[in-house]
Design a protein around this motif. Structure first.
Motif, PDB file in Angstrom:
ATOM      1  N   THR A 146     -11.823  42.866  16.726  1.00 31.42           N
ATOM      2  CA  THR A 146     -11.578  43.556  18.001  1.00 31.42           C
ATOM      3  C   THR A 146     -12.762  44.428  18.409  1.00 31.42           C
ATOM      4  OG1 THR A 146     -10.549  45.526  17.018  1.00 31.42           O
ATOM      5  CG2 THR A 146      -9.118  43.629  17.450  1.00 31.42           C
ATOM      6  N   LYS A 147     -13.805  44.427  17.560  1.00 32.96           N
ATOM      7  CA  LYS A 147     -14.982  45.271  17.813  1.00 32.96           C
ATOM      8  C   LYS A 147     -16.250  44.439  17.639  1.00 32.96           C
ATOM      9  CE  LYS A 147     -12.568  49.419  16.199  1.00 32.96           C
ATOM     10  NZ  LYS A 147     -12.548  50.515  15.182  1.00 32.96           N
ATOM     11  N   VAL A 148     -16.509  43.602  18.629  1.00 34.23           N
ATOM     12  CA  VAL A 148     -17.679  42.719  18.573  1.00 34.23           C
ATOM     13  C   VAL A 148     -18.601  43.029  19.753  1.00 34.23           C
ATOM     14  CG1 VAL A 148     -18.500  40.337  18.618  1.00 34.23           C
ATOM     15  CG2 VAL A 148     -16.368  40.900  17.413  1.00 34.23           C
ATOM     16  N   ALA A 149     -19.845  43.338  19.457  1.00 32.78           N
ATOM     17  CA  ALA A 149     -20.848  43.596  20.490  1.00 32.78           C
ATOM     18  C   ALA A 149     -21.852  42.456  20.507  1.00 32.78           C
ATOM     19  CB  ALA A 149     -21.570  44.909  20.210  1.00 32.78           C
ATOM     20  N   VAL A 150     -22.394  42.166  21.690  1.00 29.47           N
ATOM     21  CA  VAL A 150     -23.489  41.210  21.793  1.00 29.47           C
ATOM     22  C   VAL A 150     -24.713  41.980  22.277  1.00 29.47           C
ATOM     23  CG1 VAL A 150     -22.819  40.506  24.142  1.00 29.47           C
ATOM     24  CG2 VAL A 150     -24.260  38.998  22.751  1.00 29.47           C
ATOM     25  N   LEU A 151     -25.814  41.797  21.560  1.00 26.81           N
ATOM     26  CA  LEU A 151     -27.054  42.514  21.851  1.00 26.81           C
ATOM     27  C   LEU A 151     -28.184  41.511  22.008  1.00 26.81           C
ATOM     28  CD1 LEU A 151     -28.500  45.654  20.091  1.00 26.81           C
ATOM     29  CD2 LEU A 151     -29.883  43.573  20.214  1.00 26.81           C
ATOM     30  N   GLY A 152     -28.985  41.677  23.048  1.00 26.21           N
ATOM     31  CA  GLY A 152     -30.114  40.785  23.241  1.00 26.21           C
ATOM     32  C   GLY A 152     -31.318  41.529  23.773  1.00 26.21           C
ATOM     33  N   CYS A 153     -32.501  40.978  23.492  1.00 27.51           N
ATOM     34  CA  CYS A 153     -33.754  41.596  23.911  1.00 27.51           C
ATOM     35  C   CYS A 153     -34.499  40.668  24.861  1.00 27.51           C
ATOM     36  CB  CYS A 153     -34.630  41.886  22.699  1.00 27.51           C
ATOM     37  SG  CYS A 153     -33.870  43.001  21.502  1.00 27.51           S
ATOM     38  N   SER A 154     -34.956  41.192  25.983  1.00 28.85           N
ATOM     39  CA  SER A 154     -35.693  40.430  26.988  1.00 28.85           C
ATOM     40  C   SER A 154     -34.827  39.287  27.518  1.00 28.85           C
ATOM     41  CB  SER A 154     -37.019  39.933  26.406  1.00 28.85           C
ATOM     42  OG  SER A 154     -37.848  39.387  27.406  1.00 28.85           O
ATOM     43  N   SER A 155     -35.277  38.029  27.394  1.00 30.12           N
ATOM     44  CA  SER A 155     -34.419  36.918  27.832  1.00 30.12           C
ATOM     45  C   SER A 155     -33.106  36.924  27.069  1.00 30.12           C
ATOM     46  CB  SER A 155     -35.140  35.582  27.643  1.00 30.12           C
ATOM     47  OG  SER A 155     -35.537  35.394  26.298  1.00 30.12           O
ATOM     48  N   PRO A 182     -17.423  46.893  12.677  1.00 32.35           N
ATOM     49  CA  PRO A 182     -17.757  46.229  13.939  1.00 32.35           C
ATOM     50  C   PRO A 182     -18.874  45.218  13.707  1.00 32.35           C
ATOM     51  CG  PRO A 182     -17.700  48.631  14.174  1.00 32.35           C
ATOM     52  CD  PRO A 182     -17.677  48.343  12.713  1.00 32.35           C
ATOM     53  N   ALA A 183     -18.960  44.224  14.570  1.00 30.56           N
ATOM     54  CA  ALA A 183     -19.988  43.184  14.456  1.00 30.56           C
ATOM     55  C   ALA A 183     -20.966  43.281  15.616  1.00 30.56           C
ATOM     56  CB  ALA A 183     -19.347  41.804  14.436  1.00 30.56           C
ATOM     57  N   ILE A 184     -22.226  42.924  15.342  1.00 26.25           N
ATOM     58  CA  ILE A 184     -23.236  42.830  16.391  1.00 26.25           C
ATOM     59  C   ILE A 184     -23.849  41.436  16.338  1.00 26.25           C
ATOM     60  CG2 ILE A 184     -25.296  43.830  17.432  1.00 26.25           C
ATOM     61  CD1 ILE A 184     -24.847  46.336  15.753  1.00 26.25           C
ATOM     62  N   TYR A 235     -22.575  48.181  10.326  1.00 28.40           N
ATOM     63  CA  TYR A 235     -22.301  47.100  11.270  1.00 28.40           C
ATOM     64  C   TYR A 235     -22.622  45.760  10.607  1.00 28.40           C
ATOM     65  CZ  TYR A 235     -21.746  50.589  14.888  1.00 28.40           C
ATOM     66  OH  TYR A 235     -21.288  51.663  15.621  1.00 28.40           O
ATOM     67  N   SER A 236     -21.754  44.778  10.805  1.00 29.74           N
ATOM     68  CA  SER A 236     -22.041  43.421  10.340  1.00 29.74           C
ATOM     69  C   SER A 236     -22.858  42.741  11.431  1.00 29.74           C
ATOM     70  CB  SER A 236     -20.737  42.656  10.083  1.00 29.74           C
ATOM     71  OG  SER A 236     -20.019  43.236   9.016  1.00 29.74           O
ATOM     72  N   CYS A 237     -24.087  42.360  11.092  1.00 28.57           N
ATOM     73  CA  CYS A 237     -25.031  41.858  12.096  1.00 28.57           C
ATOM     74  C   CYS A 237     -25.352  40.387  11.884  1.00 28.57           C
ATOM     75  CB  CYS A 237     -26.324  42.669  12.042  1.00 28.57           C
ATOM     76  SG  CYS A 237     -26.089  44.411  12.449  1.00 28.57           S
ATOM     77  N   PHE A 238     -25.538  39.675  12.986  1.00 23.03           N
ATOM     78  CA  PHE A 238     -25.767  38.235  12.935  1.00 23.03           C
ATOM     79  C   PHE A 238     -26.887  37.856  13.892  1.00 23.03           C
ATOM     80  CE2 PHE A 238     -21.442  39.283  11.927  1.00 23.03           C
ATOM     81  CZ  PHE A 238     -21.202  38.558  10.765  1.00 23.03           C
TER      82      PHE A 238
END
Length: 311
Positions: free
Chosen positions: A155-164, A84-86, A114-117
């Protein structure tokens, strides 16, 4: 030490020369530490951890706007298994901060399969909303285009963010497939759809009884609420939440204003049977993800949520 200062100065000079816009460097891990230390004297910096199984490739150009290049940093497992990707979005009030601030976080998640970007995007001093949303969605398209290179299951991509960045992550996830939020020119054959959202202390509504957003938000959105109310409403993830919103994890501090719109959003998600989860870190300040004792707990909650969805 002298050499480091020179390198940083040259990097800043190059960035300024390339982009021709002022850079706000007020939001840093140190500035967060200095602020938080006053009320939480027991805190400490998170030490970087190195993992032999994690590849790093930095400053990859994913998009060009005339002579302006936007970059991402990739951290991924060396094995051939599709992971999965983040996609990770830093904070800083939409005008400060940078992708390198999330390196320790990305390394930790990459070590867990996890493959992270970490994504560079245009901040408000360079370009106002929705430029940054277009940028991150273009980065998602680029990552999917190069999925084989980074060992990604698209098919398994998450988006993660902090604050703004949490607000941006939620908006990106709640606008899956909505053309008003898409810049289809670069990598247009690939979808910017994400399959999960992790909002780390990012607001869900700009104008809300729980919200306290003002000047900083207005600088990004292009004016005050009184001047452009429709834009403030459009950019609020709460107002984009519908049956196509993916599952979402909220990791929150103890500061109420950063939860603005969350409970209303969960009510909509429940209506459509969409999974959501809240993890609140007790007695924690905003920007807790940079510091001990909260860093490991943030990683733990993120891993548990994504493992449940993707593994």
């Amino acid at each position: 030490m002298k050499k480091t200062v020179i390198i940083l100065f040259l990097f800043s000079a190059v960035a300024f020369a390339q982009s021709h816009f002022p850079i706000d460097s007020s939001y840093t891990v140190k500035s967060v530490y200095d602020k938080v230390k006053k009320d939480h004297p027991y805190i400490s910096y998170v030490q970087a951890r190195k993992y032999e199984n994690v590849n790093q490739k930095k400053e990859i150009v994913y998009k060009k706007i005339k002579d302006r290049e936007l970059h991402l940093d990739a951290y991924y497992d060396q094995n051939k298994k599709l992971n999965p990707a983040i996609v990770i979005i830093h904070g800083g009030g939409w005008r400060s901060g940078n992708k390198s601030q999330m390196e320790t976080f990305a390394m930790e998640m990459a070590s867990k399969g996890y493959s992270c970007f970490n994504i560079e995007f245009r901040l408000s001093l360079e370009a106002q909303y929705p430029a940054a949303i277009f940028d991150v969605k273009n980065a998602i398209q680029f990552i999917k285009k190069n999925a084989q290179k980074f060992n990604i299951d698209t098919t398994k991509v998450a988006v993660l963010g902090c604050s703004s960045g949490g607000q941006m992550a939620a908006l990106i996830g709640t606008t899956n497939g909505k053309s008003d939020f898409e810049d289809t020119k670069p990598n247009g054959k690939f979808s910017s759809k994400v399959n999960a959202i992790i909002d780390v202390d990012g607001i869900l509504a700009y104008k809300h009884p729980e919200s306290a957003e003002g000047t900083v938000a207005g600088l990004w959105l292009g004016g005050s609420y009184e001047e452009i109310p429709k834009i403030w409403q459009q950019a609020s993830p709460l107002n984009q939440t519908d049956k196509n919103t993916p599952p979402i994890l909220f990791i929150n501090s103890s500061v109420p204003r950063f939860h603005a719109g969350r409970d209303d959003m969960i009510a909509i998600l429940n209506k459509y049977g969409i999974y959501s989860e809240i993890q609140t870190l007790e007695n924690s300040p905003h920007s807790f993800w940079f510091l001990n004792p909260w860093f490991d707990k943030t990683i733990e909650h993120t891993t548990h949520f994504l493992d449940k969805l993707f593994k």
